[in-house]
Design an enzyme around this catalytic site. Sequence first.
Site, mmCIF file in Angstrom:
data_model
loop_
_atom_site.group_PDB
_atom_site.id
_atom_site.type_symbol
_atom_site.label_atom_id
_atom_site.label_comp_id
_atom_site.label_asym_id
_atom_site.label_seq_id
_atom_site.Cartn_x
_atom_site.Cartn_y
_atom_site.Cartn_z
ATOM 1 N N HIS A 56 0.845 -1.196 0.000
ATOM 2 C CA HIS A 56 0.000 0.000 0.000
ATOM 3 C C HIS A 56 0.880 1.245 0.000
ATOM 4 O O HIS A 56 2.080 1.170 0.310
ATOM 5 C CB HIS A 56 -0.913 -0.004 1.216
ATOM 6 C CG HIS A 56 -2.000 -1.021 1.140
ATOM 7 N ND1 HIS A 56 -3.123 -0.963 1.917
ATOM 8 C CD2 HIS A 56 -2.147 -2.134 0.364
ATOM 9 C CE1 HIS A 56 -3.915 -1.976 1.641
ATOM 10 N NE2 HIS A 56 -3.343 -2.709 0.712
ATOM 11 N N GLU A 58 1.034 3.747 2.050
ATOM 12 C CA GLU A 58 1.596 4.044 3.364
ATOM 13 C C GLU A 58 2.700 3.062 3.729
ATOM 14 O O GLU A 58 3.751 3.470 4.237
ATOM 15 C CB GLU A 58 0.496 4.000 4.436
ATOM 16 C CG GLU A 58 -0.624 4.996 4.218
ATOM 17 C CD GLU A 58 -1.792 4.447 3.406
ATOM 18 O OE1 GLU A 58 -2.889 5.009 3.522
ATOM 19 O OE2 GLU A 58 -1.611 3.463 2.660
ATOM 20 N N SER A 81 -7.936 7.662 3.413
ATOM 21 C CA SER A 81 -8.063 7.153 4.777
ATOM 22 C C SER A 81 -7.394 5.778 4.870
ATOM 23 O O SER A 81 -7.663 4.896 4.048
ATOM 24 C CB SER A 81 -9.550 7.053 5.137
ATOM 25 O OG SER A 81 -9.726 6.578 6.437
ATOM 26 N N CYS A 83 -6.308 2.031 5.558
ATOM 27 C CA CYS A 83 -6.957 0.741 5.817
ATOM 28 C C CYS A 83 -6.485 0.201 7.166
ATOM 29 O O CYS A 83 -5.551 0.743 7.780
ATOM 30 C CB CYS A 83 -6.615 -0.245 4.700
ATOM 31 S SG CYS A 83 -4.916 -0.864 4.801
ATOM 32 N N CYS A 86 -2.614 -0.399 7.302
ATOM 33 C CA CYS A 86 -1.801 0.823 7.345
ATOM 34 C C CYS A 86 -2.015 1.587 8.650
ATOM 35 O O CYS A 86 -1.056 2.117 9.217
ATOM 36 C CB CYS A 86 -2.110 1.689 6.130
ATOM 37 S SG CYS A 86 -1.632 0.872 4.577
#
Length: 149
Positions: A56, A58, A81, A83, A86
């Site tokens: 991801h 992040e 936002s 998950c 993360c």
Amino acid sequence: MEPALKESLMAEARAEAELGWHEGGIPIGAVIATENGEVIARGHNLRVQNGDPTSHGETQCIRNAGRRRDWGKLTLVTTLSPCPMCAGTAVLLGFRRVLIGERRSFQGAESWLLEAGIEVECLDNSACEQLMQRMLTEKPDLWLEDIGR
């Protein structure tokens, strides 16, 4: 952190998201910054490119930051936002703040961040929302593969 600095950092995260999109991936980007706005790491979602469901935006950004002892002084800036994976990583490392571009497309696990004492702010950035809407329109299969379940 001043509003202009927050917007500048979000622009950096959006640039990462655009890079991921142009590589054929998912348009989510992130940066990690010091309190004075110095970007120390950047990353974007590489799940499609790497064939790795944990890549991801992040997590890639955090990997790019390497080993550190100052997580509690840093801000994670992400276009969407975060998950549960993360958000959990941000909690584990103890970030000071998570700055979010938008949460209309996807409401992540922000409550975990707040429960851990991490400052959370959503900018409701229309450019970040447009990134996700473009993906939903042009590549709905990517949305359904991970985000839109």
